[in-house]
Design a protein around this motif. Sequence first.
Motif, mmCIF file in Angstrom:
data_model
loop_
_atom_site.group_PDB
_atom_site.id
_atom_site.type_symbol
_atom_site.label_atom_id
_atom_site.label_comp_id
_atom_site.label_asym_id
_atom_site.label_seq_id
_atom_site.Cartn_x
_atom_site.Cartn_y
_atom_site.Cartn_z
ATOM 1 N N TYR A 218 16.485 82.402 30.713
ATOM 2 C CA TYR A 218 17.013 81.063 31.345
ATOM 3 C C TYR A 218 16.601 80.204 32.577
ATOM 4 C CZ TYR A 218 20.967 77.934 31.901
ATOM 5 O OH TYR A 218 21.644 76.029 31.748
ATOM 6 N N SER A 219 16.012 80.607 33.402
ATOM 7 C CA SER A 219 15.969 80.427 35.210
ATOM 8 C C SER A 219 15.157 81.484 35.887
ATOM 9 C CB SER A 219 16.827 79.428 35.685
ATOM 10 O OG SER A 219 17.841 80.181 35.985
ATOM 11 N N TYR A 221 15.360 82.014 39.847
ATOM 12 C CA TYR A 221 15.957 82.034 41.205
ATOM 13 C C TYR A 221 14.991 82.666 42.777
ATOM 14 C CZ TYR A 221 19.229 81.007 45.170
ATOM 15 O OH TYR A 221 20.033 81.075 46.256
ATOM 16 N N ASP A 282 11.881 74.727 35.688
ATOM 17 C CA ASP A 282 13.035 74.822 34.877
ATOM 18 C C ASP A 282 12.460 74.609 33.225
ATOM 19 O OD1 ASP A 282 15.803 75.445 35.812
ATOM 20 O OD2 ASP A 282 15.558 72.658 35.987
ATOM 21 N N LYS A 287 8.044 78.010 32.620
ATOM 22 C CA LYS A 287 8.196 79.768 32.713
ATOM 23 C C LYS A 287 7.304 80.246 31.681
ATOM 24 C CE LYS A 287 13.122 79.109 31.646
ATOM 25 N NZ LYS A 287 13.419 77.530 32.363
#
Length: 337
Positions: A218-219, A221, A282, A287
């Motif tokens: 998904y992401s 961080y 993002d 990715k």
Amino acid sequence: MIITIVTAAAMFAVAGCGGDSASDAAGKATTAAKGATAYPFTLKNCGTDVTYKAAPKRVVTLNQTAAEILIHLGVGDRIVGSGYEVEKAPDAIAAQYKKIPILSGDGETIKHEKLLEAQPDFVYSSFASFLTKEEAGDRKDLHDLGVPTYLTEFDCSYHESVADADFEMMYEEYRRLGKIMGVPDAGEKLATEQKAVVDKALNGYKKPDKPLKVMWFYSTYDGTPWAAGPGGLPQHISERVGVENIFEDAKTKWAEVSWDEVAARNPDVIILADLNRGEPNDTAKEKSELLKKDPLTRKLAAVKGDRFITIPGTHMDPSHGSASAVPALVDGLNKLG
């Protein structure tokens, strides 16, 4: 090869709420049974009893995908404000969505004062974190002000796994919103149409002898990857399609993992969430580039073989686009072989 599939099921639902003459009691009863909401009524939503006294006329949606659902129910003209806008609206509803005032900055949330300025008579959110004192307002406080709310049952508590998260819960949300808005037929129609999209896609998957292992990426961080865990739609889709989510044993539906864990679990296919919030890594392209640069993941067969499938990130959370994630995944898997 990166498989990028964005299938938007543009299904518009129009509810017919006709009525017979005032003297025709039988006709009234028939109309009520077919498509009229009897107010007031009370629903238990995320453990809270909420009473809806009349069909909302001034709706505020706290996020873009919530607004899109109401547009597909045919009541977008009642939305007087929305927030947390993270991507371009789908072409099928772009003209209607553009008419909605945005009450927050790009990728930002609606704050309490701004919400009250819109004078809403109903607030709908897809995220529990938006209905807090620090954000749009606590649900109880809004109810005390006479503003009923609806929070998706997929996210009653922030990021917690939902044991029975599945498409039936999504369809029931359409039905409930249809009833709240006074267009129950539209809710039922949308549920039926989206179920057909999901069922058709499931019948088209050419399953291998051994289930493929997938990672829903998904992401990131601060460089740490986040992946789909149990109790969310990605896990449900994995089970329905017949693939294995490598992080199905995580503690939350969106889990903070590590590159070491990703490498150790060695997915056959990596599903990339394509997001446009402007945050680091993002987009799906970012990715895939990150995976190819990381010293651990770049050695994985899925990465070396470009065994990626791209799905809009908003489709991985409950939204009108969630049903489209199923044919996107199935088509991608079939093309990868």
